[in-house]
Each structure stands twice: as structure tokens, then as C-alpha cells.
Design a protein around this motif. Structure first.
Motif, short mmCIF file in Angstrom:
data_model
loop_
_atom_site.label_atom_id
_atom_site.label_comp_id
_atom_site.label_asym_id
_atom_site.label_seq_id
_atom_site.Cartn_x
_atom_site.Cartn_y
_atom_site.Cartn_z
N ARG A 93 -5.08 1.25 1.66
CA ARG A 93 -4.87 -0.10 2.17
C ARG A 93 -6.01 -0.97 1.65
O ARG A 93 -7.18 -0.69 1.91
CB ARG A 93 -4.86 -0.12 3.69
N ASP A 94 -5.65 -2.02 0.92
CA ASP A 94 -6.66 -2.90 0.30
C ASP A 94 -7.69 -2.07 -0.46
O ASP A 94 -8.91 -2.27 -0.33
CB ASP A 94 -7.33 -3.77 1.37
N VAL B 177 3.58 1.89 9.95
CA VAL B 177 3.90 0.47 10.11
C VAL B 177 2.90 -0.32 9.27
O VAL B 177 1.70 -0.32 9.56
CB VAL B 177 3.83 0.04 11.59
N LEU B 178 3.38 -0.97 8.22
CA LEU B 178 2.51 -1.63 7.26
C LEU B 178 2.61 -3.15 7.38
O LEU B 178 3.70 -3.71 7.37
CB LEU B 178 2.88 -1.20 5.83
N ASP B 179 1.46 -3.79 7.48
CA ASP B 179 1.38 -5.25 7.53
C ASP B 179 1.37 -5.77 6.09
O ASP B 179 0.46 -5.45 5.31
CB ASP B 179 0.10 -5.66 8.26
N HIS B 180 2.37 -6.57 5.72
CA HIS B 180 2.49 -7.02 4.34
C HIS B 180 1.45 -8.05 3.93
O HIS B 180 1.43 -8.50 2.78
CB HIS B 180 3.90 -7.57 4.10
N ARG B 181 0.57 -8.41 4.85
CA ARG B 181 -0.55 -9.28 4.47
C ARG B 181 -1.63 -8.48 3.75
O ARG B 181 -2.55 -9.06 3.17
CB ARG B 181 -1.12 -9.98 5.70
N TRP C 31 -0.92 -2.45 -0.33
CA TRP C 31 -0.71 -1.03 -0.07
C TRP C 31 -0.39 -0.30 -1.37
O TRP C 31 0.29 -0.83 -2.24
CB TRP C 31 0.45 -0.82 0.91
N SER C 32 -0.86 0.93 -1.48
CA SER C 32 -0.53 1.77 -2.63
C SER C 32 -0.56 3.23 -2.19
O SER C 32 -1.17 3.58 -1.17
CB SER C 32 -1.50 1.54 -3.79
N ALA C 33 0.12 4.07 -2.95
CA ALA C 33 0.19 5.49 -2.59
C ALA C 33 0.35 6.33 -3.84
O ALA C 33 0.93 5.90 -4.84
CB ALA C 33 1.36 5.74 -1.65
N LEU C 34 -0.19 7.54 -3.78
CA LEU C 34 -0.01 8.55 -4.82
C LEU C 34 0.55 9.78 -4.13
O LEU C 34 -0.15 10.45 -3.37
CB LEU C 34 -1.33 8.88 -5.51
N LEU C 35 1.83 10.05 -4.37
CA LEU C 35 2.48 11.21 -3.77
C LEU C 35 2.69 12.25 -4.87
O LEU C 35 3.30 11.96 -5.90
CB LEU C 35 3.81 10.80 -3.14
#
Length: 242
Positions: free
Chosen positions: A12-13, A29-33, A36-40
Motif C-alpha cells: 500500500r503506497d 477492503v482497499l481504499d482507492h485513494r 495498491w500493488s501485489a506480487l502473487l
């Protein structure tokens, strides 16, 4: 998550907040302000749903409660939510194209999702008095007439609610209190009832009956008819006519 993910990391950020196993039913629950990124590291099945703030606001407003400013779902820990998992899974046949999308059903599930989020993560408490009581008889008949006026098209929940002078959520609860089932399921049973009348006309093709009763095609009609009646339309027709 629809299926478990053995490993991965999320940020997050640009700051890491989760690393490791994510189970089926895991929710974030992600705040779109924020960014976000992810590595799966493995294949995954994710149900991504955007809920506008206005939808959560409406839930609180209809319950007579203060505006919900935060949905508390700590990202640093694994949150498993069986209710959200099953609500998401109820939409999967539509996502996969196995069933045609019906506006009444999708709106019904969306209402259930927003209400659950507000209660489970927004601290919303709803008095039992808000969910008691059905529609007055004249409004119940008005809603029924709108639903049955043309089986090949269906009004939206907002149109039905507006005709009854209610919010969509209050209309759904009141209709269910009057009929014993939500609008989309009530309408589905009426479509099946009408199809049974037409199936008694031996010369009428089943494919035509499916379209006249508001089903997407004969395959969709057969699945729903079998689910409600316990046999296929063709088998039911043979049994009745013989």
C-alpha cells in the motif's frame, strides 16, 4: 480470494503490509485513494468488486445511522469472510457466462454485499423493527403488476421501489415479507408457472416458450425449470399430456 494462494506480497503506497499464504475466502477492503500493488507467486482466482462510498452511505442513511467513514478490516492480518465468499460465489455463474445476467438478481446480491460490509466492517447496527412488516396490499399488487406486465423484460429494483415510494433496500425487505421470497426469485417462479401453461400446448416449441417467458434461451429455461420443478420441460410436458 476464490481459491487459496500459497504465497505472495502486497503493498500500500509502496509499503509492504502482507506477505505469505492467503486462504480461500480471504478479504481485503482497499481504499482507492491509496496506491495498491501485489506480487502473487502462483495462479490465483480473485473476485474484485468496486463498492462506491455512496452505496455504503445509503445503507447507513436508510438505517437512520450516522455516515460510515471507515470500513475496519486490518490489512496486516488475514481476514476470512465466509459471507462475502458465498455472495461472490453466487455471482460466479454469471461471470463465467453459464447463466444470463438478470438485473434483479445482481441488484439483490449487491444490496446484500453492501449491507454486510456496513455491518461487519463499518459497525452498523440495524434495529429489528426496520425489517418487519410487508408492503400494503395495494403496493404489493402494484409491484406484482409491474413484474408481470412483460415477462421478456424486467424492471429494476430502483424502478419498483420508486413506484412504491420506498428505497430499494426497504422495498426488497418489504416485498420479501409479503411474498416470502425476494423479487427476483418470485418473478422466476412466475415465469416457470407461465411456462407450464404454455407447455400444455403440444404444438408450441419449447424454445419459443423459453423466450416468451423471459428466459435467455432453451438451455437457460431447462436449467431453471429443472431446479424449480425437478424435471426438464420436455419430461414434464410428456407426463402432463399423457
Amino acid at each position: 480470494m476464490i481459491a487459496p494462494v500459497p504465497g505472495g506480497e502486497m503493498w500500500r503506497d509502496q509499503r509492504s503490509f502482507h506477505r505469505g499464504y492467503i486462504p480461500a475466502g480471504g478479504i481485503a477492503v482497499l481504499d482507492h485513494r491509496s496506491e495498491w500493488s501485489a506480487l502473487l507467486e502462483d495462479p490465483f482466482a480473485l473476485f474484485d468488486l468496486f463498492i462506491p462510498v455512496s452505496a455504503i452511505d445509503q445503507v447507513a442513511r436508510e438505517a437512520g445511522r450516522d455516515r460510515i467513514t471507515t470500513l475496519h478490516c486490518p490489512l496486516e492480518q488475514t481476514n476470512v469472510d465466509p459471507v462475502m465468499y458465498h455472495l461472490a460465489m453466487s455471482l460466479m455463474p454469471l461471470v463465467r457466462g453459464e447463466l444470463p445476467s438478470t438485473l434483479l438478481f445482481v441488484e439483490h446480491v449487491f444490496q446484500a454485499i453492501t449491507l454486510h460490509l456496513a455491518r461487519a466492517y463499518g459497525g452498523l447496527a440495524i434495529s429489528e423493527t426496520l425489517v418487519r412488516g410487508g408492503l400494503p396490499p395495494f403496493l404489493y399488487k402494484r409491484a406484482q403488476d409491474m413484474l408481470l406486465s412483460d415477462l421478456t423484460t424486467e424492471p429494476s429494483l430502483s424502478e419498483l421501489a420508486q413506484a412504491c415510494g420506498l428505497s430499494s433496500r426497504h422495498f426488497t425487505r418489504a416485498f420479501k415479507a409479503s411474498s416470502g421470497e425476494p423479487p427476483h426469485r418470485w418473478l422466476l417462479r412466475r415465469k416457470v408457472d407461465r411456462s407450464k401453461e404454455l407447455l400444455r400446448i403440444e404444438s408450441m416449441p419449447i424454445a419459443d416458450i423459453a423466450l416468451l417467458c423471459g428466459f435467455a434461451d432453451q438451455s437457460h429455461f431447462t436449467r431453471i425449470f429443472r431446479r424449480v420443478i425437478g424435471s426438464s420441460p420436455a419430461a414434464w410436458r410428456r407426463m402432463v399430456l399423457n
